[in-house]
Design a protein around this motif. Structure first.
Motif, PDB file in Angstrom:
ATOM      1  N   LEU A 121      41.995  37.944  31.489  1.00  0.00           N
ATOM      2  CA  LEU A 121      40.748  38.539  30.993  1.00  0.00           C
ATOM      3  C   LEU A 121      40.863  40.064  30.924  1.00  0.00           C
ATOM      4  O   LEU A 121      40.326  40.702  30.018  1.00  0.00           O
ATOM      5  CB  LEU A 121      39.573  38.155  31.914  1.00  0.00           C
ATOM      6  N   THR A 122      41.556  40.651  31.893  1.00  0.00           N
ATOM      7  CA  THR A 122      41.711  42.110  31.904  1.00  0.00           C
ATOM      8  C   THR A 122      42.585  42.573  30.741  1.00  0.00           C
ATOM      9  O   THR A 122      42.276  43.569  30.071  1.00  0.00           O
ATOM     10  CB  THR A 122      42.276  42.558  33.260  1.00  0.00           C
ATOM     11  N   PHE A 124      42.845  41.041  27.970  1.00  0.00           N
ATOM     12  CA  PHE A 124      41.958  40.842  26.816  1.00  0.00           C
ATOM     13  C   PHE A 124      41.016  42.033  26.658  1.00  0.00           C
ATOM     14  O   PHE A 124      40.877  42.604  25.576  1.00  0.00           O
ATOM     15  CB  PHE A 124      41.162  39.548  27.025  1.00  0.00           C
ATOM     16  N   ASP A 125      40.370  42.400  27.741  1.00  0.00           N
ATOM     17  CA  ASP A 125      39.398  43.491  27.697  1.00  0.00           C
ATOM     18  C   ASP A 125      40.050  44.796  27.239  1.00  0.00           C
ATOM     19  O   ASP A 125      39.464  45.554  26.467  1.00  0.00           O
ATOM     20  CB  ASP A 125      38.791  43.693  29.087  1.00  0.00           C
TER      21      ASP A 125
END
Lengths: 155, 155, 155, 155, 155, 155
Positions: A121-122, A124-125
């Motif tokens: 997720l990181t 991705f962010d």
């Protein structure tokens, strides 16, 4: 007795590990963030807009592993002796591999999976401003030791 | 000046959203947990060992969305007006769809993705005793509104 | 191979304490909040605007010590047996001394330092309306026992 | 010496459990949410507006028990082996019973009480749109084992 | 279609407050900790073993109110403008009253109730070594303003 | 009435900011970690044992700023629009400067100070294996805008 039915079907229950022996547990999990080759190139060149996604992902994954018991409702609180997050850059994706270790009476695979997921997720962010095609995929347990039955790598 | 190089290449920076207008933001994300058909059947029959994975996954996803700013290092703290997690059972997988909404000066797609990811991890945790083949896959943003450019669904 | 270089230089890694013996660990840390004599007098007289800064600082320091693993990315989760925060008022400052104790395979000095730092921030917050000159200073480890090498007090 | 007096009267102190033996600890607590019979009926019929309050309350209680050390300032961090929340529907109330277990050097009754309290708050939250008469009452420890003195049930 | 039934009956859903107007919200809640007269006397005399339970309870209640959205699964994250916890000592109990305030599109009564509950648990924790008879009781909302319908005090 | 005295002297109270206007707030804080020149050199050369302390400190500082309301008991929850942590290496110390920004009805200096403090603790943690002489010092607010009275830099 209508209530018992409601209360007992599908009732959420934490496993009691109070009688299980404490052993040295390890688990490794992995996952993949698919992205455009230009995005991988930008990460290599350290030109992504919010800074180095690799260091941020490693740190976020380690921190998240230590919070697994607060994220996954029925997980036990485990005193992790070690968490590691490794990132391997390929042509069109980043492979994330996380290892967790604890002396505990239950396995640490959820901790390894949580590290992988939050690291993904990181990434991705930190790349979403330059790549709208990303997908997080293939999150799985690779191996596990210290429990009643060890897992060899699943391939 | 060797230090500047270290400090400025890949330096982690939070985006300043102080000048951006506050608008109504929504985002939808989805993901899939692959599992054996017997596992899907056990979930339908509500016979999985730790209780109903569907309710647990929904709740864990909603709670996690509200903690996105603490999990993903450079995400902003957003006052979510709404988070929803939907689960659709198929023959050999569960599809997770999460929607987030906020009046905010930055998008809410990381909140929707975090809800999907933690819901998926929770399904994994609650079924892992009966299925070692599970994989979490295809986590992605499906649509997004309220920002400079809206996303149609990505297919 | 450009990536390996990126991934391995400066790569964040948690120390694996899985093989280290569990011993009784203690650590003491201290720090100072410099303030105007009138501010110290207001604290003694219990007339600061938001209530007693001493009790608030003690409590905040103890609570923070228990969250060290979530604040300091590579710290291990430790089951603290004891945390204590002492405050000594002097003419123009408050001395904060914190002690932490755990049966653990790694030291507890970060827990003691975190207790001191958050107690200091709390004193600052509770007195900032009446004193803009405050500074937090001299945060350090004073002593440490139970590891491979004990520290005598550093003076 | 005016300060010592301020600092020592009522001074907040965590109990040092570093010398206490580690034993198998259990505790059971209970509490009641009083509500209108129509509200109990709506819960049984699963027609309350925000979804099944029973599952949500169980999950929230379990999650909260694992966070007791961060909510109750002087509580120790305990590696809970088990937490369970049971709900019994009666004509005009729901009885909540929570059990906690850990191998620890201090008791687990605060963890059981925290599970009961947060389960009760969650029931309240999920039914408040249809019932303004609710009260949370009779939260207490029912039994406790593993410490210097066991408690029989308190009636 | 058996699944829809599982997924839709009792399905957990956060209320969407995205269209609701932002108004100034307040709520007051209260609760009682019953205890022996000797325990109340020890609190007044500031001789309870772990320090002043009143200051600890106030602080714990305020901190907990700010974490309501992480404890109660379907609560929204609210930017509290104010939380206050008042304690009134009586012959055989302590009355806890908490007030919360926020400019928000949903009510703040859960924040006030959470402050009361955690303040009560903290009093319990700090006096349990000297009093095994304590009970937490009568936790309720007393008044509420700023929503579609205000509550007068419920007596 | 002895109790009133106990309850009112030094009573912890959160400031009610419900009537204060929402303005654009900024604050800058700084602090210093004193260390041996060899330690600064190891950081520049990226040879410290647990990985790059600079990236870890920046990330930990940013994450901590977003948790200020849970660490400092009477701080309000603020929706930070921006947090930045800058590190400047000198011969025998690292200067940490943090900036915070929010549209809020109260100042953001505690958020900036918390970012500095936790970044400093993280540097300490990551270098403590090679340097026992470190001290964290001179943590202070440098400037502040958006409130009733702005601060010029304090020198």
């Amino acid at each position: 007795m209508p209530f018992s039915h409601i209360d007992e079907t599908g009732r959420l229950t934490m496993v009691d590990v109070g009688e299980k022996p404490i052993t040295d547990r390890t688990a490794t999990a992995s996952g993949v963030v698919l992205m455009r080759p230009e995005t991988v190139a930008a990460i290599r060149a350290r030109t992504t807009p919010k800074g180095d996604p690799l260091e941020a992902a490693r740190l976020a994954g380690i921190l998240a592993a230590k919070q697994t018991d607060r994220l996954i409702p029925l997980c036990h609180t485990l005193p992790l002796a070690y968490v590691n997050v490794e990132l391997t850059l390929a042509a069109d994706h980043i492979l994330i591999t996380a290892t967790a270790r604890a002396r505990a009476s239950t396995g640490v695979e959820m901790e390894a999976l949580t590290a992988v997921s939050v690291a993904a997720l990181t990434l991705f962010d930190m790349c979403k401003a330059i790549d709208r095609t990303m997908r997080i995929t293939d999150i799985q347990v690779r191996s596990k030791t210290g429990g009643a039955s060890d897992w060899p790598a699943s391939e």
